[in-house]
Design a protein around this motif. Structure first.
Motif, mmCIF file in Angstrom:
data_model
loop_
_atom_site.group_PDB
_atom_site.id
_atom_site.type_symbol
_atom_site.label_atom_id
_atom_site.label_comp_id
_atom_site.label_asym_id
_atom_site.label_seq_id
_atom_site.Cartn_x
_atom_site.Cartn_y
_atom_site.Cartn_z
ATOM 1 N N TRP A 39 0.820 -1.222 0.000
ATOM 2 C CA TRP A 39 0.000 0.000 0.000
ATOM 3 C C TRP A 39 0.850 1.267 0.000
ATOM 4 C CZ3 TRP A 39 -5.517 -0.012 0.189
ATOM 5 C CH2 TRP A 39 -6.091 1.264 0.252
ATOM 6 N N VAL A 40 1.825 1.336 0.896
ATOM 7 C CA VAL A 40 2.634 2.553 1.020
ATOM 8 C C VAL A 40 3.387 2.835 -0.267
ATOM 9 C CG1 VAL A 40 4.583 3.638 2.206
ATOM 10 C CG2 VAL A 40 2.868 2.384 3.523
ATOM 11 N N THR A 41 4.012 1.802 -0.837
ATOM 12 C CA THR A 41 4.797 1.980 -2.061
ATOM 13 C C THR A 41 3.918 2.317 -3.259
ATOM 14 O OG1 THR A 41 6.475 0.435 -1.270
ATOM 15 C CG2 THR A 41 6.442 0.899 -3.624
ATOM 16 N N GLY A 100 4.312 8.682 -6.687
ATOM 17 C CA GLY A 100 5.145 9.592 -7.479
ATOM 18 C C GLY A 100 4.452 10.912 -7.727
ATOM 19 N N ASP A 101 5.234 11.901 -8.096
ATOM 20 C CA ASP A 101 4.703 13.232 -8.356
ATOM 21 C C ASP A 101 3.754 13.218 -9.545
ATOM 22 O OD1 ASP A 101 6.251 14.145 -6.300
ATOM 23 O OD2 ASP A 101 7.871 14.885 -7.577
ATOM 24 N N ASN A 113 -0.019 11.327 -2.366
ATOM 25 C CA ASN A 113 -0.125 10.930 -0.960
ATOM 26 C C ASN A 113 -1.306 11.577 -0.236
ATOM 27 O OD1 ASN A 113 0.671 9.432 1.300
ATOM 28 N ND2 ASN A 113 1.950 11.090 2.096
ATOM 29 N N GLU A 114 -2.250 12.118 -0.963
ATOM 30 C CA GLU A 114 -3.427 12.720 -0.338
ATOM 31 C C GLU A 114 -4.689 12.099 -0.933
ATOM 32 O OE1 GLU A 114 -5.633 17.084 0.147
ATOM 33 O OE2 GLU A 114 -3.595 16.947 -0.669
ATOM 34 N N MET A 115 -5.581 11.623 -0.045
ATOM 35 C CA MET A 115 -6.818 11.039 -0.539
ATOM 36 C C MET A 115 -7.763 12.153 -0.981
ATOM 37 S SD MET A 115 -9.369 8.188 1.147
ATOM 38 C CE MET A 115 -10.119 9.306 2.333
ATOM 39 N N LYS A 116 -8.167 12.109 -2.248
ATOM 40 C CA LYS A 116 -9.009 13.148 -2.827
ATOM 41 C C LYS A 116 -10.497 12.802 -2.799
ATOM 42 C CE LYS A 116 -5.628 15.890 -4.038
ATOM 43 N NZ LYS A 116 -5.483 17.240 -3.429
#
Length: 240
Positions: free
Chosen positions: A103-105, A111-112, A173-176
């Motif tokens: 999950w983290v990876t 990535g940007d 890294n942000e849940m939208k």
């Protein structure tokens, strides 16, 4: 929602009518080299360098200032970076199965600029099967978006079945956005283009659709309320 820089028949019509600007010609590496050579030729005032003496060559080198060289080099690097980024963003194209340890990876460190759509599901639930089918097609259609899926018992222990299917949308890294439960998708009536529109409204995919494929739920509800009010008025008139 349509990108005005895309090469489509619709955009060609809009450009012909002056509604959107003409697409700028993309410079290639050969174009940049030609620009540099043209600058040198102008500085040389049309004289071939093979006919120049040592002093003239030295003078020519001095006249080609560092600022011009810096601009060309900067533009070349920028174009190369854009090409690498575009190539990187179009390397998905399928739905990848992940576990809790991934999950983290795969999600938080995607990535940007990478949009991630992850489906938490169970294979035995019909609505999850439907969403997975749509995900597979959309992943192929939008290879710049990372599409993932994970069995609920594998990635989120004790996650209630009533919450399935669940879709999480992440960006850097942000849940939208999240959709939880079958009713959030319209149940088994969910169509692929409707799902595409939902993802497009968040920004996860770049759709060419310009309007939702069906009326919004709240619009249907408002219509029902208005119709009910009209019917009630009619009933009241009959009483008189």
């Amino acid at each position: 929602m349509q990108d005005p820089n895309e090469d489509t028949e619709w955009n060609d019509v809009l450009r012909a009518r002056g509604i959107i600007p003409q697409k700028e010609k993309e410079l290639t590496e050969d174009d940049i080299v030609a620009m540099v050579e043209n600058t040198i030729e102008k500085k040389a005032q049309g004289k071939d360098m093979s006919d120049m003496g040592l002093d003239e060559l030295n003078d020519l080198e001095d006249e080609i200032d560092e600022e011009e060289e810096r601009i060309f080099e900067q533009y070349r690097r920028q174009r190369m970076a854009e090409m690498r980024e575009a190539q990187q963003k179009n390397t998905f194209g399928e739905v990848k199965e992940i576990s809790k340890s991934d999950w983290v990876t795969e999600v938080n460190k995607a990535g940007d600029g990478i949009w991630v759509v992850i489906h938490v599901y169970k294979p035995s639930i019909p609505a999850c099967k439907l969403v997975n089918q749509h995900l597979t097609n959309l992943a192929a259609k939008f290879p710049a978006t990372k599409f993932l899926r994970s069995v609920s018992s594998v990635c989120i222990p004790n996650y209630p079945d009533k919450n399935l299917p669940t879709i999480f949308v992440y960006h850097e890294n942000e849940m939208k956005k999240q959709w939880v439960g079958a009713m959030a998708f319209g149940g088994m009536n969910l169509k692929q283009d409707e799902f595409e529109w939902m993802l497009a409204q968040v920004g996860a995919v770049q759709t060419e659709m310009e309007e939702p494929p069906k009326p919004e739920v709240k619009d249907v509800m408002n219509l029902a309320i208005r119709q009910s009010a009209i019917n009630n008025d009619d009933d009241s008139d009959d009483d008189w």
